[in-house]
Design a protein around this motif. Structure first.
Motif, PDB file in Angstrom:
ATOM      1  N   ASP A  93       0.838  -1.207   0.000  1.00  0.00           N
ATOM      2  CA  ASP A  93       0.000   0.000   0.000  1.00  0.00           C
ATOM      3  C   ASP A  93       0.871   1.253   0.000  1.00  0.00           C
ATOM      4  N   PRO A  94       1.186   1.775  -1.196  1.00  0.00           N
ATOM      5  CA  PRO A  94       2.011   2.986  -1.272  1.00  0.00           C
ATOM      6  C   PRO A  94       1.215   4.286  -1.110  1.00  0.00           C
ATOM      7  N   VAL A  95      -0.092   4.172  -0.890  1.00  0.00           N
ATOM      8  CA  VAL A  95      -0.899   5.388  -0.760  1.00  0.00           C
ATOM      9  C   VAL A  95      -0.671   6.030   0.606  1.00  0.00           C
ATOM     10  N   VAL A  96      -0.618   5.225   1.644  1.00  0.00           N
ATOM     11  CA  VAL A  96      -0.439   5.641   3.039  1.00  0.00           C
ATOM     12  C   VAL A  96      -1.688   6.336   3.561  1.00  0.00           C
ATOM     13  N   ARG A  97      -2.046   7.468   2.956  1.00  0.00           N
ATOM     14  CA  ARG A  97      -3.269   8.172   3.367  1.00  0.00           C
ATOM     15  C   ARG A  97      -3.769   9.034   2.201  1.00  0.00           C
ATOM     16  N   GLY A  98      -5.073   9.190   2.121  1.00  0.00           N
ATOM     17  CA  GLY A  98      -5.643  10.073   1.109  1.00  0.00           C
ATOM     18  C   GLY A  98      -5.724  11.495   1.622  1.00  0.00           C
ATOM     19  N   LYS A  99      -5.750  12.434   0.704  1.00  0.00           N
ATOM     20  CA  LYS A  99      -5.840  13.841   1.103  1.00  0.00           C
ATOM     21  C   LYS A  99      -7.236  14.234   1.538  1.00  0.00           C
ATOM     22  N   PHE A 100      -8.245  13.551   0.964  1.00  0.00           N
ATOM     23  CA  PHE A 100      -9.639  13.852   1.290  1.00  0.00           C
ATOM     24  C   PHE A 100     -10.487  12.637   0.970  1.00  0.00           C
ATOM     25  N   LYS A 101     -11.719  12.657   1.426  1.00  0.00           N
ATOM     26  CA  LYS A 101     -12.640  11.547   1.196  1.00  0.00           C
ATOM     27  C   LYS A 101     -13.749  11.964   0.235  1.00  0.00           C
ATOM     28  N   LEU A 102     -14.207  10.995  -0.544  1.00  0.00           N
ATOM     29  CA  LEU A 102     -15.297  11.223  -1.485  1.00  0.00           C
ATOM     30  C   LEU A 102     -16.553  10.533  -0.969  1.00  0.00           C
ATOM     31  N   GLY A 103     -17.631  11.296  -0.842  1.00  0.00           N
ATOM     32  CA  GLY A 103     -18.895  10.727  -0.409  1.00  0.00           C
ATOM     33  C   GLY A 103     -19.724  10.268  -1.588  1.00  0.00           C
ATOM     34  N   LYS A 104     -20.769   9.499  -1.303  1.00  0.00           N
ATOM     35  CA  LYS A 104     -21.596   8.957  -2.377  1.00  0.00           C
ATOM     36  C   LYS A 104     -22.435  10.026  -3.075  1.00  0.00           C
ATOM     37  N   ASN A 105     -22.538  11.199  -2.479  1.00  0.00           N
ATOM     38  CA  ASN A 105     -23.278  12.282  -3.121  1.00  0.00           C
ATOM     39  C   ASN A 105     -22.381  13.196  -3.954  1.00  0.00           C
ATOM     40  N   HIS A 106     -21.071  13.024  -3.829  1.00  0.00           N
ATOM     41  CA  HIS A 106     -20.160  13.865  -4.598  1.00  0.00           C
ATOM     42  C   HIS A 106     -20.221  13.496  -6.084  1.00  0.00           C
ATOM     43  N   SER A 119      -6.218  20.743  -2.277  1.00  0.00           N
ATOM     44  CA  SER A 119      -7.351  20.320  -3.097  1.00  0.00           C
ATOM     45  C   SER A 119      -6.923  19.428  -4.254  1.00  0.00           C
ATOM     46  N   ILE A 120      -5.619  19.125  -4.349  1.00  0.00           N
ATOM     47  CA  ILE A 120      -5.091  18.295  -5.428  1.00  0.00           C
ATOM     48  C   ILE A 120      -4.324  17.127  -4.826  1.00  0.00           C
ATOM     49  N   ALA A 121      -4.720  15.908  -5.178  1.00  0.00           N
ATOM     50  CA  ALA A 121      -4.073  14.706  -4.645  1.00  0.00           C
ATOM     51  C   ALA A 121      -3.434  13.922  -5.779  1.00  0.00           C
ATOM     52  N   TYR A 122      -2.408  13.154  -5.431  1.00  0.00           N
ATOM     53  CA  TYR A 122      -1.830  12.194  -6.369  1.00  0.00           C
ATOM     54  C   TYR A 122      -2.136  10.792  -5.868  1.00  0.00           C
ATOM     55  N   PHE A 123      -2.668   9.948  -6.751  1.00  0.00           N
ATOM     56  CA  PHE A 123      -2.945   8.552  -6.409  1.00  0.00           C
ATOM     57  C   PHE A 123      -2.002   7.651  -7.212  1.00  0.00           C
ATOM     58  N   PRO A 124      -1.228   6.763  -6.536  1.00  0.00           N
ATOM     59  CA  PRO A 124      -0.127   6.036  -7.198  1.00  0.00           C
ATOM     60  C   PRO A 124      -0.521   4.747  -7.921  1.00  0.00           C
ATOM     61  N   SER A 125      -1.477   4.816  -8.821  1.00  0.00           N
ATOM     62  CA  SER A 125      -1.822   3.621  -9.593  1.00  0.00           C
ATOM     63  C   SER A 125      -0.621   3.117 -10.400  1.00  0.00           C
ATOM     64  N   PHE A 126       0.203   4.035 -10.884  1.00  0.00           N
ATOM     65  CA  PHE A 126       1.393   3.656 -11.653  1.00  0.00           C
ATOM     66  C   PHE A 126       2.327   2.786 -10.812  1.00  0.00           C
ATOM     67  N   GLU A 127       2.581   3.215  -9.583  1.00  0.00           N
ATOM     68  CA  GLU A 127       3.492   2.488  -8.713  1.00  0.00           C
ATOM     69  C   GLU A 127       2.919   1.131  -8.291  1.00  0.00           C
ATOM     70  N   ILE A 128       1.617   1.084  -8.053  1.00  0.00           N
ATOM     71  CA  ILE A 128       0.983  -0.165  -7.615  1.00  0.00           C
ATOM     72  C   ILE A 128       1.141  -1.253  -8.679  1.00  0.00           C
ATOM     73  N   ILE A 129       0.999  -0.872  -9.937  1.00  0.00           N
ATOM     74  CA  ILE A 129       1.059  -1.849 -11.037  1.00  0.00           C
ATOM     75  C   ILE A 129       2.488  -2.159 -11.457  1.00  0.00           C
ATOM     76  N   THR A 130       3.354  -1.159 -11.511  1.00  0.00           N
ATOM     77  CA  THR A 130       4.685  -1.345 -12.110  1.00  0.00           C
ATOM     78  C   THR A 130       5.806  -1.511 -11.102  1.00  0.00           C
ATOM     79  N   GLY A 131       5.529  -1.368  -9.807  1.00  0.00           N
ATOM     80  CA  GLY A 131       6.590  -1.456  -8.810  1.00  0.00           C
ATOM     81  C   GLY A 131       7.254  -2.822  -8.775  1.00  0.00           C
ATOM     82  N   GLN A 132       8.488  -2.844  -8.222  1.00  0.00           N
ATOM     83  CA  GLN A 132       9.256  -4.098  -8.157  1.00  0.00           C
ATOM     84  C   GLN A 132       8.523  -5.186  -7.386  1.00  0.00           C
ATOM     85  N   HIS A 133       7.678  -4.800  -6.435  1.00  0.00           N
ATOM     86  CA  HIS A 133       6.964  -5.791  -5.626  1.00  0.00           C
ATOM     87  C   HIS A 133       6.078  -6.686  -6.487  1.00  0.00           C
TER      88      HIS A 133
END
Length: 358
Positions: free
Chosen positions: A28-41, A273-287
């Motif tokens: 889990d390279p995310v560690v923490r999100g910057k904000f949460k998204l609700g179902k009404n967003h 108000s701007i977050a980075y989500f590491p989908s690239f790292e999750i898929i391509t990382g050495q792990h």
């Protein structure tokens, strides 16, 4: 050994406990999100092919995937997918580069009008140069194309002014642009319409400063019209299918992803108000090695998508905790049922695949 700052860092800052000594499926390279998204967003998506997985997951998980451009009710259901309705929030097809995104916004608000706005294909039908594959077979007339584009721009304006969160997946740095006006195209002319002419079009490979500037300008453009808008930036893990550089496509892929990753990091670090989500790292990382890639080493396997979206849910969705470390959850079962449909859809609208050489 004396005291030093590294002694007080958490495990996720160290390679062995968080990567090497961890099952690759739980890294889990995310560690923490910057904000949460609700179902009404209202959550809008755009970008490269990989962005479609986020859109599908949001729908399956019951979140408010914000679609602003839909077919007429009389036709909904039987040609929605073929005509690329709902693939992204609006019918813009793949937006591979940040320059494409910025110019789309400007065009939708009549702040940029490219000199060239229509192509013909091999069948003599008409093609939108900026959405060359959203209309199977092309449009029957220029008027039909123009009316569709007018509706499309109206939908884009609605998206900009009403969205709560915009998820943008950066895919490429290479592009073809008009020499006269700098208009960026999603595909090289001649691939899916138009005629290639070196006097009219030039190849560009965008730099870190180009991408960073374009991202900033696109975000500012949206926030000027929608101050509450928040953003999640991701980088597609899918390699380039081809390169115009005189070098291996592997080297060009490394350059492109490095540029996009650095630009996304710079911009995301500038605002809460701007977050980075590491989908690239999750898929391509050495792990993961190549575990998350299909045999073609480009397509992402369903379990790779599940890993990415499980972490997205955990860190960014309000009830994401419910899916943490539960591979047999209801959402994952639904994802499994939809995997083939997602794969087919991704192939359908991934314009870059048109460049593939078997």
């Amino acid at each position: 050994m004396g005291d030093h700052p590294y002694k007080h860092r958490p495990d996720y800052c160290f390679w062995r406990p968080s990567i090497a000594a961890t099952d690759f499926r739980t890294v889990d390279p995310v560690v923490r999100g910057k904000f949460k998204l609700g179902k009404n967003h209202k959550i809008a998506t755009a970008g490269s092919c990989f962005a479609q997985h986020i859109a599908r997951y949001l729908q399956i998980a019951g979140y408010n995937y914000f679609v602003v451009e839909r077919p007429h009710p009389a036709f909904a259901g039987w040609f929605t997918d073929d005509y690329n309705y709902g693939t992204f929030s609006a019918r813009f097809g793949n937006l591979y580069t940040s320059r494409q995104l910025l110019q789309l916004l400007e065009r939708a608000y009549q702040l940029f009008c490219p000199f060239e706005d229509v192509w013909t294909n091999e069948s003599g039908r008409f093609v939108d140069p900026f959405r060359p594959q959203i209309q199977p077979g092309g449009f029957s007339s220029i008027k039909e194309l123009q009316l569709d584009r007018k509706q499309h721009f109206s939908a884009v304006r609605t998206m900009v002014e009403e969205l709560d969160v915009f998820v943008f997946t950066l895919g490429l740095t290479e592009a073809w642009v008009g020499r006269d006006d700098g208009a960026v195209l999603p595909l090289c002319p001649g691939v899916a319409g138009g005629i290639f002419d070196g006097a009219k079009y030039e190849y560009r490979n965008f730099s870190v400063s180009d991408v960073t500037s374009d991202l900033r300008n696109a975000i500012d453009f949206i926030q000027d019209r929608n101050p509450r808008a928040r953003f999640i930036l991701t980088v597609s893990p899918v390699p380039l299918v081809a390169t115009m550089e005189d070098r291996s496509v592997l080297v060009s892929t490394a350059y492109s992803k490095a540029v996009l990753r650095v630009a996304a990091d710079v911009v995301a670090n500038e605002s809460d108000s701007i977050a980075y989500f590491p989908s690239f790292e999750i898929i391509t990382g050495q792990h993961a090695g190549n575990t998350y890639f299909e045999p073609d080493l480009r397509s992402i396997r369903p379990d790779g998508v599940a890993h990415v979206m499980g972490l997205f849910a955990k860190h960014y969705l309000d009830d994401g905790e419910n899916s943490d470390e539960k591979p047999d959850s209801a959402i994952d079962e639904q994802m499994a049922n939809h995997r083939q449909r997602m794969t087919d859809l991704a192939k359908l609208i991934c314009e870059e695949e048109s460049l593939n050489r078997q």
